[in-house]
Write a protein that holds these residues in place. Structure first.
Motif, PDB file in Angstrom:
ATOM      1  N   LYS A   1      27.896  44.292  46.363  1.00 44.96           N
ATOM      2  CA  LYS A   1      27.090  43.322  47.111  1.00 44.96           C
ATOM      3  C   LYS A   1      27.101  41.961  46.426  1.00 44.96           C
ATOM      4  O   LYS A   1      27.163  40.919  47.075  1.00 44.96           O
ATOM      5  N   LEU A   2      27.056  41.985  45.096  1.00 49.95           N
ATOM      6  CA  LEU A   2      27.105  40.734  44.338  1.00 49.95           C
ATOM      7  C   LEU A   2      28.438  40.024  44.549  1.00 49.95           C
ATOM      8  O   LEU A   2      28.492  38.792  44.595  1.00 49.95           O
ATOM      9  N   ALA A   3      29.507  40.780  44.696  1.00 51.22           N
ATOM     10  CA  ALA A   3      30.814  40.181  44.974  1.00 51.22           C
ATOM     11  C   ALA A   3      30.781  39.415  46.291  1.00 51.22           C
ATOM     12  O   ALA A   3      31.347  38.321  46.401  1.00 51.22           O
ATOM     13  N   TYR A   4      30.114  39.977  47.300  1.00 49.44           N
ATOM     14  CA  TYR A   4      29.976  39.278  48.580  1.00 49.44           C
ATOM     15  C   TYR A   4      29.207  37.974  48.403  1.00 49.44           C
ATOM     16  O   TYR A   4      29.590  36.928  48.947  1.00 49.44           O
ATOM     17  N   VAL A   5      28.103  38.024  47.658  1.00 53.48           N
ATOM     18  CA  VAL A   5      27.270  36.832  47.467  1.00 53.48           C
ATOM     19  C   VAL A   5      28.043  35.763  46.692  1.00 53.48           C
ATOM     20  O   VAL A   5      28.019  34.574  47.051  1.00 53.48           O
ATOM     21  N   CYS A   6      28.740  36.169  45.623  1.00 55.37           N
ATOM     22  CA  CYS A   6      29.506  35.208  44.832  1.00 55.37           C
ATOM     23  C   CYS A   6      30.637  34.586  45.642  1.00 55.37           C
ATOM     24  O   CYS A   6      30.931  33.395  45.507  1.00 55.37           O
ATOM     25  N   ASP A   7      31.274  35.390  46.479  1.00 54.39           N
ATOM     26  CA  ASP A   7      32.341  34.872  47.323  1.00 54.39           C
ATOM     27  C   ASP A   7      31.786  33.880  48.344  1.00 54.39           C
ATOM     28  O   ASP A   7      32.370  32.825  48.574  1.00 54.39           O
ATOM     29  N   LYS A   8      30.649  34.201  48.913  1.00 51.84           N
ATOM     30  CA  LYS A   8      30.038  33.334  49.927  1.00 51.84           C
ATOM     31  C   LYS A   8      29.654  31.977  49.349  1.00 51.84           C
ATOM     32  O   LYS A   8      29.891  30.932  49.964  1.00 51.84           O
ATOM     33  N   TYR A   9      29.056  31.978  48.145  1.00 57.22           N
ATOM     34  CA  TYR A   9      28.561  30.738  47.554  1.00 57.22           C
ATOM     35  C   TYR A   9      29.527  30.135  46.523  1.00 57.22           C
ATOM     36  O   TYR A   9      29.175  29.164  45.846  1.00 57.22           O
ATOM     37  N   GLN A  10      30.716  30.716  46.401  1.00 57.04           N
ATOM     38  CA  GLN A  10      31.777  30.179  45.544  1.00 57.04           C
ATOM     39  C   GLN A  10      31.297  29.958  44.101  1.00 57.04           C
ATOM     40  O   GLN A  10      31.511  28.905  43.504  1.00 57.04           O
ATOM     41  N   CYS A  11      30.631  30.977  43.561  1.00 63.44           N
ATOM     42  CA  CYS A  11      30.096  30.859  42.207  1.00 63.44           C
ATOM     43  C   CYS A  11      30.591  31.992  41.307  1.00 63.44           C
ATOM     44  O   CYS A  11      29.908  32.371  40.350  1.00 63.44           O
ATOM     45  N   ALA A  12      31.761  32.526  41.618  1.00 67.09           N
ATOM     46  CA  ALA A  12      32.284  33.654  40.845  1.00 67.09           C
ATOM     47  C   ALA A  12      32.498  33.291  39.378  1.00 67.09           C
ATOM     48  O   ALA A  12      32.260  34.106  38.481  1.00 67.09           O
ATOM     49  N   SER A  13      32.937  32.068  39.116  1.00 67.90           N
ATOM     50  CA  SER A  13      33.247  31.686  37.735  1.00 67.90           C
ATOM     51  C   SER A  13      32.013  31.735  36.837  1.00 67.90           C
ATOM     52  O   SER A  13      32.126  31.985  35.629  1.00 67.90           O
ATOM     53  N   ALA A  14      30.841  31.510  37.420  1.00 73.04           N
ATOM     54  CA  ALA A  14      29.605  31.544  36.637  1.00 73.04           C
ATOM     55  C   ALA A  14      29.210  32.953  36.231  1.00 73.04           C
ATOM     56  O   ALA A  14      28.333  33.126  35.377  1.00 73.04           O
ATOM     57  N   MET A  15      29.852  33.961  36.823  1.00 70.66           N
ATOM     58  CA  MET A  15      29.504  35.353  36.551  1.00 70.66           C
ATOM     59  C   MET A  15      30.494  36.029  35.619  1.00 70.66           C
ATOM     60  O   MET A  15      30.371  37.229  35.349  1.00 70.66           O
ATOM     61  N   LYS A  16      31.484  35.302  35.123  1.00 69.69           N
ATOM     62  CA  LYS A  16      32.555  35.927  34.349  1.00 69.69           C
ATOM     63  C   LYS A  16      32.041  36.650  33.100  1.00 69.69           C
ATOM     64  O   LYS A  16      32.437  37.797  32.828  1.00 69.69           O
ATOM     65  N   TYR A  17      31.197  36.009  32.315  1.00 65.87           N
ATOM     66  CA  TYR A  17      30.779  36.602  31.055  1.00 65.87           C
ATOM     67  C   TYR A  17      29.981  37.882  31.287  1.00 65.87           C
ATOM     68  O   TYR A  17      30.323  38.949  30.760  1.00 65.87           O
ATOM     69  N   CYS A  18      28.920  37.788  32.065  1.00 62.51           N
ATOM     70  CA  CYS A  18      28.100  38.969  32.321  1.00 62.51           C
ATOM     71  C   CYS A  18      28.882  40.015  33.114  1.00 62.51           C
ATOM     72  O   CYS A  18      28.756  41.215  32.864  1.00 62.51           O
ATOM     73  N   GLY A  19      29.695  39.565  34.054  1.00 64.85           N
ATOM     74  CA  GLY A  19      30.487  40.496  34.849  1.00 64.85           C
ATOM     75  C   GLY A  19      31.423  41.323  33.992  1.00 64.85           C
ATOM     76  O   GLY A  19      31.571  42.536  34.195  1.00 64.85           O
ATOM     77  N   ALA A  20      32.061  40.683  33.016  1.00 63.94           N
ATOM     78  CA  ALA A  20      32.963  41.404  32.123  1.00 63.94           C
ATOM     79  C   ALA A  20      32.197  42.441  31.306  1.00 63.94           C
ATOM     80  O   ALA A  20      32.670  43.567  31.110  1.00 63.94           O
ATOM     81  N   LEU A  21      31.008  42.088  30.822  1.00 62.35           N
ATOM     82  CA  LEU A  21      30.202  43.035  30.051  1.00 62.35           C
ATOM     83  C   LEU A  21      29.785  44.225  30.899  1.00 62.35           C
ATOM     84  O   LEU A  21      29.832  45.382  30.441  1.00 62.35           O
TER      85      LEU A  21
END
Length: 223
Positions: A116-136
C-alpha cells in the motif's frame, strides 16, 4: 468521531484519511464506499512539499487547496485536506518517516502495508525519500526469511515495494527468495506469483517474462 494522529504538533495541515475493511488490501473504486472509520493526521505542509512534487503543486501552487491553506494559516487553524483514496496505515507510515518521527515507525511493517505504501509513494512521487527506511524494512524481512520459509504472496508484495522505491540490492535478495521457494513454473495460469501478473506498479510482467536466472530477472526488470 475520527481518531487523531499528531505527527507534527505544530502542523498546519490535517490529512483526512479512511481505514479500509481488513479484506480490502488496495484501494479501488469498489472499496472507497466501504470504509470502517476515519483518521485525521496532523502534519507539516512544508515537509510534504519538500518530499513530494505532487503535494507541492497541490498546496503551494495556484490550486484551491493552496488558497484555502493560506487562509487557514492566517487564522492559525490547520487546513483539512481529504484524501479518500489513500490508505490510512500507509499514509501514516509515510508521514511519520518524512517527519523523522521514527520512534513510532515499526521495524518491519507488514508486507500488505508496504505494498500500500508503494502505491502512495508512486502517487505522490516521493519514493526517493523512503529509500533509507525502506531498505532497512526489507533487510529485516530478509533476515526473517533466512530462518523460515516465506509466503509467496509476501515475497511478491515486498518485491513490488523494492521496485517502486528503487532498491536494487533488496530487490535482488527478494527475487532470489522468490525463485528459491516458488513451486512450479512462473509461466502460465498455475504460477504462485499471481500478485505480480499485470501489477499496475510494475513496468514488466515478472511472472510472464521471468528468465531462468533470478539475477538476470532483477537486471531485466530494472532496465
Amino acid at each position: 468521531m475520527p481518531s487523531r494522529v499528531v505527527v507534527d504538533p505544530d502542523g498546519d495541515i490535517l490529512l483526512q484519511l479512511y481505514r479500509q475493511p481488513p479484506n480490502d488490501n488496495i484501494p479501488d473504486e469498489k472499496t472507497l464506499g466501504k470504509r470502517l472509520d476515519s483518521e485525521d493526521l496532523t502534519v507539516s505542509s512544508k515537509v510534504l512539499c519538500l518530499a513530494s512534487p505532487v503535494f507541492k503543486a497541490m498546496i503551494s501552487g495556484k490550486f484551491k487547496e493552496s488558497i484555502e491553506l493560506a487562509e487557514k494559516r492566517a487564522s492559525s487553524t490547520p487546513y483539512a485536506l481529504a484524501l479518500p483514496e489513500d490508505d490510512a496505515e500507509a499514509t501514516v507510515l509515510l508521514c511519520r518517516t518524512l517527519h523523522f518521527s521514527l520512534c513510532d515507525v515499526p521495524e518491519k511493517p507488514t508486507s500488505v502495508c508496504l505494498e500500500k505504501l508503494a502505491y502512495v509513494c508512486d502517487k505522490y512521487q516521493c519514493a526517493s525519500a523512503m529509500k533509507y527506511c525502506g531498505a532497512l524494512w526489507l533487510r529485516n524481512w530478509l533476515l526473517v526469511y533466512d530462518k523460515e520459509e516465506p509466503s509467496i504472496d509476501d515475497l511478491c508484495r515486498l518485491l513490488i515495494f523494492a521496485y517502486v522505491i528503487d532498491l536494487p540490492y533488496e530487490f535482488l535478495g527478494i527475487s532470489w527468495k522468490l525463485f528459491l521457494y516458488h513451486k512450479g513454473p512462473f509461466l502460465g495460469p498455475y504460477t504462485q506469483a499471481v500478485l505480480l501478473v499485470d501489477h499496475p506498479l510494475l513496468h514488466e510482467d515478472v511472472a510472464r517474462t521471468a528468465p531462468v536466472s533470478p539475477y538476470k530477472a532483477a537486471a531485466d526488470l530494472y532496465r
